[in-house]
Design a protein around this motif. Structure first.
Motif, mmCIF file in Angstrom:
data_model
loop_
_atom_site.group_PDB
_atom_site.id
_atom_site.type_symbol
_atom_site.label_atom_id
_atom_site.label_comp_id
_atom_site.label_asym_id
_atom_site.label_seq_id
_atom_site.Cartn_x
_atom_site.Cartn_y
_atom_site.Cartn_z
ATOM 1 N N UNK A 177 7.268 6.050 4.195
ATOM 2 C CA UNK A 177 6.618 4.948 4.900
ATOM 3 C C UNK A 177 6.675 3.673 4.083
ATOM 4 N N UNK B 147 -0.263 8.229 3.059
ATOM 5 C CA UNK B 147 1.020 7.663 3.491
ATOM 6 C C UNK B 147 2.158 8.405 2.802
ATOM 7 N N UNK B 148 3.160 8.779 3.545
ATOM 8 C CA UNK B 148 4.282 9.524 2.976
ATOM 9 C C UNK B 148 5.208 8.621 2.189
ATOM 10 N N UNK B 149 6.089 9.237 1.423
ATOM 11 C CA UNK B 149 7.006 8.437 0.599
ATOM 12 C C UNK B 149 7.945 7.602 1.431
ATOM 13 N N UNK C 2 0.799 -1.230 0.000
ATOM 14 C CA UNK C 2 0.000 0.000 0.000
ATOM 15 C C UNK C 2 0.828 1.274 0.000
ATOM 16 N N UNK C 3 2.150 1.169 0.106
ATOM 17 C CA UNK C 3 2.928 2.413 0.148
ATOM 18 C C UNK C 3 3.147 2.962 -1.268
ATOM 19 N N UNK C 4 3.846 4.096 -1.351
ATOM 20 C CA UNK C 4 3.993 4.796 -2.635
ATOM 21 C C UNK C 4 4.703 3.932 -3.670
ATOM 22 N N UNK C 5 5.698 3.165 -3.238
ATOM 23 C CA UNK C 5 6.418 2.309 -4.190
ATOM 24 C C UNK C 5 5.485 1.229 -4.739
#
Lengths: 414, 106
Positions: B5, B1-3, A49-52
């Motif tokens: 995290x 969510x921040x980068x 679920x994170x940006x990556x």
């Protein structure tokens, strides 16, 4: 350039095989796009679920778009090849018909299929027929070969297209090329005797295929047997299906008499009226009642006309479908569909704006291809002779799963 | 969510990567020569040559897309494995700190 020997010895089944291969690969691309978008990308969304993770899921969705575009374009090649193979087969039949006719009357043909001594032959009318059939066979084959060549070159170079909308536009063009390849098989402008000789030269399958693909052109051709025309018009005599198709093909991009906004079903109703389907009017309600259908002339004031003269059965897809089925309409399996039938789009998957089970769109079936692919013509948004199989993935992507319902109206009110 | 995290279930992402790779391997076999019938059509028609070119272009393109599918699968597996390795490494460090605390604690 197609030669006499080349046409006599043509192998249309090779082109049909090639078309089938493209269809298989297109279906693979479609299924792979669904799997990637609905399964793999969804799982990445869920478990990373994170940006990556979002970047990874986005990359998967881009790949799914590319595969969707591949589906459209591979399917396009398939359509062009089906049109060419059918044209080739009928051209070959026509040329064989000319050769047989010449042989039966002892008329000699040269190496290019021309009558060797036309001025000394005693059967002038037969010489004329042989020459006309030869000419038709070569003209249609040449035209279709040119059309296919140009479109295949475009589709060869279209591998770089990744935007599904661009791919869909090219698919629509390919669908029209397929229709043009089939239209080229019809000897429009030929005299009735030549038309009859041409029709008789075709195999039963070719005749059947052309009746489903080009009913409007055939019904307007002098020399086609009357019972064939009647079959295309509709054997119950309630309305002329070829006129319904002709109306749809001619008016797909024209405004309706009364503008009802989202007017897909209104367009279907207009096409049925153009085919001669009679209005069903209530004594008090005119065409506005729950069990009425049709259109009155109108006042020319759009707002007033909408309220006075447009009933649900005329312009609401669900109501129209149910009205037709309630009044003699026959629900068909896909393989029974013919030009002049109506296709209704019933919502089968989740959609925020359309309840499951609601029929929300309607269109006129305007042709059925030799491989069973259905072409339809619609308003809102307007398109002519687009491929049902080709466009359904886009409809599913945009609106959720669809249940396609095919209905042949048999009005029971007159 | 921040980068900065991190929120990943590495085992599940790894599974997606493995599935993509398996599907890509299967598809590569199916796509190769899938349009060979285009080369078998009779010459003498203008469309014949361009059909052959079309088939080669599309087979190559589809192989590239399937290659992309495999590459994404590999990257997903590598990323998931990287997170797992980091977790193991950090857990090891933390156990070491715990041990140091145990040895030297008062």
């Amino acid at each position: 350039m197609v030669t006499y020997a080349g046409l006599l010895n043509a192998r249309p089944e090779q082109w049909t095989n090639a078309a089938e291969e493209y269809e298989v690969l297109a279906k693979y691309a479609y299924q792979a796009a669904r799997d990637i978008r609905d399964d793999h990308a969804a799982k990445v969304d869920e478990h990373w679920a994170d940006a990556t993770g979002q970047l990874a899921a986005e990359r998967l969705r881009t790949l799914a778009d590319q595969l969707d575009s591949a589906y459209d374009l591979l399917f396009s090649v398939k359509m062009v090849l089906v049109g060419l193979a059918t044209n080739m087969r009928t051209a070959q039949d026509t040329l064989n018909g000319a050769v047989t006719l010449a042989r039966n009357y002892g008329i000699e043909l040269d190496h290019d299929g021309y009558v060797m001594f036309p001025e000394v032959e005693e059967h002038k009318d037969i010489v004329h027929e042989v020459s006309e059939l030869r000419s038709q066979a070569f003209k249609q084959a040449y035209d279709a070969d040119r059309m296919a060549h140009d479109e295949l070159a475009k589709l060869r170079d279209a591998v770089s297209i990744v935007n599904p909308d661009d791919a869909l536009a090219l698919q629509e063009e390919a669908s029209h090329v397929e229709m043009s390849e089939l239209a080229a098989t019809i000897p429009t402008g030929a005299d009735p005797v030549t038309v009859r000789a041409w029709w008789n030269s075709l195999s039963a399958k070719d005749r059947h295929d052309l009746m489903l693909a080009e009913p409007v052109a055939l019904v307007n051709l002098e020399g086609i047997p009357e019972d064939v025309k009647q079959e295309m018009r509709g054997e119950d005599g309630k309305f002329d299906r070829t006129k319904t198709v002709a109306f749809a093909l001619e008016h797909w991009d024209k405004a309706d008499r009364i503008d009802t906004g989202n007017n897909c079903t209104n367009f279907v109703s207009e096409a049925l009226l153009a085919g001669g389907m009679e209005k069903k009017m209530g004594f008090w309600t005119g065409v506005k009642g729950d069990d009425d259908w049709g259109i009155e002339t109108g006042t020319g004031w759009n707002w007033l006309d909408q309220h006075l003269y447009v009933g649900d059965n005329r312009d609401n897809a669900e109501a129209n479908q149910n009205f037709m089925l309630r009044h003699g309409g026959e629900e068909l399996t896909r393989d029974q569909v013919r030009p002049g039938d109506i296709v209704y789009f019933e919502q089968a998957g989740p959609n925020e704006g359309i309840a499951r089970g609601d029929t929300h769109h309607a269109a006129v079936v305007t042709a059925v291809m030799p491989d069973g692919e259905i072409k339809y013509t619609q308003h809102s948004d307007p398109h002519q002779n687009i491929s049902l199989d080709g466009r359904t993935p886009h409809a599913v992507e945009a609106e959720g799963q669809q249940n396609l319902r095919f209905v042949r109206p048999h009005p029971d009110w007159y | 969510m921040g980068h900065g995290d991190i929120d990943i279930r590495a085992d599940k992402v790894k599974r997606v990567g493995a599935d993509l790779q398996a599907e890509a391997r299967y598809a590569q076999g199916r796509i190769a020569h899938s349009l060979d019938g285009s080369d078998a059509v009779q010459s003498g028609w203008e469309s014949a040559q361009v059909l052959g070119e079309c088939a080669r272009a599309w087979e190559t393109h589809m192989q590239a897309l399937v290659g992309e599918m495999a590459a994404i699968g590999t990257n997903l597996q590598s990323a998931a494995q990287g997170h797992t390795n980091n977790d193991v490494f950090v857990q090891g460090l933390l156990r070491g700190i715990d041990g140091a605390d145990g040895l030297g604690g008062s």
